[in-house]
Each structure stands twice: as C-alpha cells, then as structure tokens.
Design a protein around this motif. Structure first.
Motif, PDB file in Angstrom:
ATOM      1  N   ASP A  42     -11.781   9.264 -18.613  1.00  0.00           N
ATOM      2  CA  ASP A  42     -11.315  10.111 -17.510  1.00  0.00           C
ATOM      3  C   ASP A  42     -12.463  10.636 -16.646  1.00  0.00           C
ATOM      4  OD1 ASP A  42     -12.442  11.774 -19.364  1.00  0.00           O
ATOM      5  OD2 ASP A  42     -10.815  13.241 -19.355  1.00  0.00           O
ATOM      6  N   GLY A  43     -13.688  10.171 -16.862  1.00  0.00           N
ATOM      7  CA  GLY A  43     -14.824  10.610 -16.064  1.00  0.00           C
ATOM      8  C   GLY A  43     -15.363  11.962 -16.492  1.00  0.00           C
ATOM      9  N   ALA A  44     -15.074  12.369 -17.722  1.00  0.00           N
ATOM     10  CA  ALA A  44     -15.513  13.676 -18.197  1.00  0.00           C
ATOM     11  C   ALA A  44     -16.541  13.532 -19.308  1.00  0.00           C
ATOM     12  CB  ALA A  44     -14.321  14.481 -18.695  1.00  0.00           C
ATOM     13  N   LEU A  45     -17.411  14.508 -19.381  1.00  0.00           N
ATOM     14  CA  LEU A  45     -18.418  14.589 -20.429  1.00  0.00           C
ATOM     15  C   LEU A  45     -18.313  15.976 -21.048  1.00  0.00           C
ATOM     16  CD1 LEU A  45     -21.005  13.515 -21.871  1.00  0.00           C
ATOM     17  CD2 LEU A  45     -22.291  14.596 -20.029  1.00  0.00           C
ATOM     18  N   GLU A  46     -17.735  16.046 -22.229  1.00  0.00           N
ATOM     19  CA  GLU A  46     -17.583  17.309 -22.960  1.00  0.00           C
ATOM     20  C   GLU A  46     -16.918  18.389 -22.105  1.00  0.00           C
ATOM     21  OE1 GLU A  46     -21.096  18.480 -25.095  1.00  0.00           O
ATOM     22  OE2 GLU A  46     -21.736  16.405 -25.249  1.00  0.00           O
ATOM     23  N   GLY A  47     -15.859  18.021 -21.403  1.00  0.00           N
ATOM     24  CA  GLY A  47     -15.107  18.970 -20.584  1.00  0.00           C
ATOM     25  C   GLY A  47     -15.613  19.129 -19.171  1.00  0.00           C
ATOM     26  N   ILE A  48     -16.749  18.542 -18.848  1.00  0.00           N
ATOM     27  CA  ILE A  48     -17.311  18.602 -17.497  1.00  0.00           C
ATOM     28  C   ILE A  48     -16.874  17.340 -16.771  1.00  0.00           C
ATOM     29  CG2 ILE A  48     -19.425  18.757 -16.140  1.00  0.00           C
ATOM     30  CD1 ILE A  48     -20.782  19.744 -18.805  1.00  0.00           C
ATOM     31  N   ARG A  72     -21.769  25.887 -20.484  1.00  0.00           N
ATOM     32  CA  ARG A  72     -21.511  27.313 -20.710  1.00  0.00           C
ATOM     33  C   ARG A  72     -20.259  27.767 -19.960  1.00  0.00           C
ATOM     34  NH1 ARG A  72     -26.510  30.476 -19.333  1.00  0.00           N
ATOM     35  NH2 ARG A  72     -27.296  29.102 -20.947  1.00  0.00           N
ATOM     36  N   TRP A  73     -20.091  27.292 -18.715  1.00  0.00           N
ATOM     37  CA  TRP A  73     -18.898  27.660 -17.946  1.00  0.00           C
ATOM     38  C   TRP A  73     -17.638  27.081 -18.583  1.00  0.00           C
ATOM     39  CZ3 TRP A  73     -21.693  26.197 -12.846  1.00  0.00           C
ATOM     40  CH2 TRP A  73     -22.473  27.276 -12.419  1.00  0.00           C
ATOM     41  N   GLY A 112     -14.090  28.917 -20.430  1.00  0.00           N
ATOM     42  CA  GLY A 112     -12.728  28.678 -19.976  1.00  0.00           C
ATOM     43  C   GLY A 112     -12.583  28.249 -18.533  1.00  0.00           C
ATOM     44  N   HIS A 113     -13.680  27.968 -17.852  1.00  0.00           N
ATOM     45  CA  HIS A 113     -13.620  27.550 -16.453  1.00  0.00           C
ATOM     46  C   HIS A 113     -13.502  26.029 -16.354  1.00  0.00           C
ATOM     47  CE1 HIS A 113     -14.687  31.626 -15.461  1.00  0.00           C
ATOM     48  NE2 HIS A 113     -15.817  31.528 -16.150  1.00  0.00           N
ATOM     49  N   GLU A 114     -12.931  25.561 -15.243  1.00  0.00           N
ATOM     50  CA  GLU A 114     -12.879  24.123 -14.949  1.00  0.00           C
ATOM     51  C   GLU A 114     -14.107  23.784 -14.109  1.00  0.00           C
ATOM     52  OE1 GLU A 114      -9.251  22.465 -13.355  1.00  0.00           O
ATOM     53  OE2 GLU A 114      -8.163  24.200 -14.105  1.00  0.00           O
ATOM     54  N   VAL A 115     -14.899  22.824 -14.567  1.00  0.00           N
ATOM     55  CA  VAL A 115     -16.136  22.477 -13.865  1.00  0.00           C
ATOM     56  C   VAL A 115     -16.081  21.021 -13.438  1.00  0.00           C
ATOM     57  CG1 VAL A 115     -18.641  22.322 -14.033  1.00  0.00           C
ATOM     58  CG2 VAL A 115     -17.432  24.149 -15.223  1.00  0.00           C
ATOM     59  N   GLU A 116     -16.315  20.790 -12.144  1.00  0.00           N
ATOM     60  CA  GLU A 116     -16.414  19.438 -11.604  1.00  0.00           C
ATOM     61  C   GLU A 116     -17.765  19.317 -10.911  1.00  0.00           C
ATOM     62  OE1 GLU A 116     -13.099  17.643  -9.717  1.00  0.00           O
ATOM     63  OE2 GLU A 116     -11.714  19.156 -10.491  1.00  0.00           O
ATOM     64  N   VAL A 117     -18.467  18.216 -11.187  1.00  0.00           N
ATOM     65  CA  VAL A 117     -19.799  17.998 -10.635  1.00  0.00           C
ATOM     66  C   VAL A 117     -19.778  16.717  -9.806  1.00  0.00           C
ATOM     67  CG1 VAL A 117     -22.227  17.595 -11.174  1.00  0.00           C
ATOM     68  CG2 VAL A 117     -20.885  19.147 -12.595  1.00  0.00           C
ATOM     69  N   VAL A 118     -20.298  16.787  -8.586  1.00  0.00           N
ATOM     70  CA  VAL A 118     -20.478  15.612  -7.737  1.00  0.00           C
ATOM     71  C   VAL A 118     -21.971  15.318  -7.752  1.00  0.00           C
ATOM     72  CG1 VAL A 118     -20.272  14.672  -5.415  1.00  0.00           C
ATOM     73  CG2 VAL A 118     -18.536  16.255  -6.273  1.00  0.00           C
ATOM     74  N   CYS A 119     -22.338  14.094  -8.167  1.00  0.00           N
ATOM     75  CA  CYS A 119     -23.748  13.734  -8.255  1.00  0.00           C
ATOM     76  C   CYS A 119     -23.915  12.242  -7.972  1.00  0.00           C
ATOM     77  CB  CYS A 119     -24.316  14.082  -9.632  1.00  0.00           C
ATOM     78  SG  CYS A 119     -23.492  13.277 -11.009  1.00  0.00           S
ATOM     79  N   THR A 120     -25.159  11.786  -7.880  1.00  0.00           N
ATOM     80  CA  THR A 120     -25.405  10.381  -7.626  1.00  0.00           C
ATOM     81  C   THR A 120     -25.120   9.551  -8.867  1.00  0.00           C
ATOM     82  OG1 THR A 120     -27.710  10.525  -8.299  1.00  0.00           O
ATOM     83  CG2 THR A 120     -27.234  10.895  -5.970  1.00  0.00           C
ATOM     84  N   ALA A 121     -24.940   8.275  -8.675  1.00  0.00           N
ATOM     85  CA  ALA A 121     -24.630   7.368  -9.775  1.00  0.00           C
ATOM     86  C   ALA A 121     -25.851   7.072 -10.628  1.00  0.00           C
ATOM     87  CB  ALA A 121     -24.034   6.072  -9.243  1.00  0.00           C
ATOM     88  N   ALA A 122     -26.969   7.722 -10.342  1.00  0.00           N
ATOM     89  CA  ALA A 122     -28.157   7.534 -11.171  1.00  0.00           C
ATOM     90  C   ALA A 122     -27.919   8.070 -12.581  1.00  0.00           C
ATOM     91  CB  ALA A 122     -29.348   8.249 -10.535  1.00  0.00           C
ATOM     92  N   TYR A 123     -26.908   8.899 -12.734  1.00  0.00           N
ATOM     93  CA  TYR A 123     -26.537   9.420 -14.045  1.00  0.00           C
ATOM     94  C   TYR A 123     -26.041   8.268 -14.916  1.00  0.00           C
ATOM     95  CZ  TYR A 123     -23.997  11.937 -17.604  1.00  0.00           C
ATOM     96  OH  TYR A 123     -23.540  12.388 -18.794  1.00  0.00           O
ATOM     97  N   ASP A 124     -26.271   8.331 -16.211  1.00  0.00           N
ATOM     98  CA  ASP A 124     -25.860   7.273 -17.139  1.00  0.00           C
ATOM     99  C   ASP A 124     -24.347   7.323 -17.345  1.00  0.00           C
ATOM    100  OD1 ASP A 124     -25.568   5.361 -19.043  1.00  0.00           O
ATOM    101  OD2 ASP A 124     -26.761   6.359 -20.573  1.00  0.00           O
TER     102      ASP A 124
END
Length: 74
Positions: A51-57, A27-28, A32-44
């Motif tokens: 480039d390490g992005a998922l649909e602009g995230i 939604r962000w 029009g916002h830039e969103v960066e998420v730091v999370c554990t590598a448990a994510y697929d």
C-alpha cells in the motif's frame, strides 16, 4: 491530525541517509496522527509495503531525479 510532509529525501533505518525525517514521522504515527510524505524516488522503494506505507507512514514517491550536485536550472 493529518500531516502532509514534502521532503527531498526520506531515509529509514533500512535505507540510506539521514533518519531524522523517519524518526519524526514515526513519532507522529505513534501519537495517533496520519502521516503522508512526498519525496523523490531515490528512497529505497523495496522497503515499502503493497500500500506504499512504511510502518504506518504513507509514502508518495516522485519520479523526479534529483542529486545535490545538480545546479539550480536542472
């Protein structure tokens, strides 16, 4: 606006777990916002683009292992 989100897990429609974080971030991005998420590598990580992005995230995956069953000291 630039958003830095530090999250334990980050689920997506193609992955596992709660998708609430994905819905907020998406939604962000659509607003029009830039969103960066730091999370554990448990994510697929196979769902990420080159480039390490998922649909602009933009996702930054930590190599720290974590499970909810771990105690405080671990």
């Amino acid at each position: 606006m630039r958003v830095l989100w530090i999250q334990q897990y980050f689920g997506s429609p193609g992955g596992w777990g709660s998708q609430r974080q994905y819905a907020f971030a998406k939604r962000w991005v659509s607003a029009g916002h830039e969103v960066e998420v730091v999370c554990t590598a448990a994510y697929d990580a196979s769902l990420l683009g080159a480039d390490g992005a998922l649909e602009g995230i933009r996702l930054h995956l930590s190599r720290a292992s974590y499970r909810p069953q771990m105690g405080f000291l671990r």
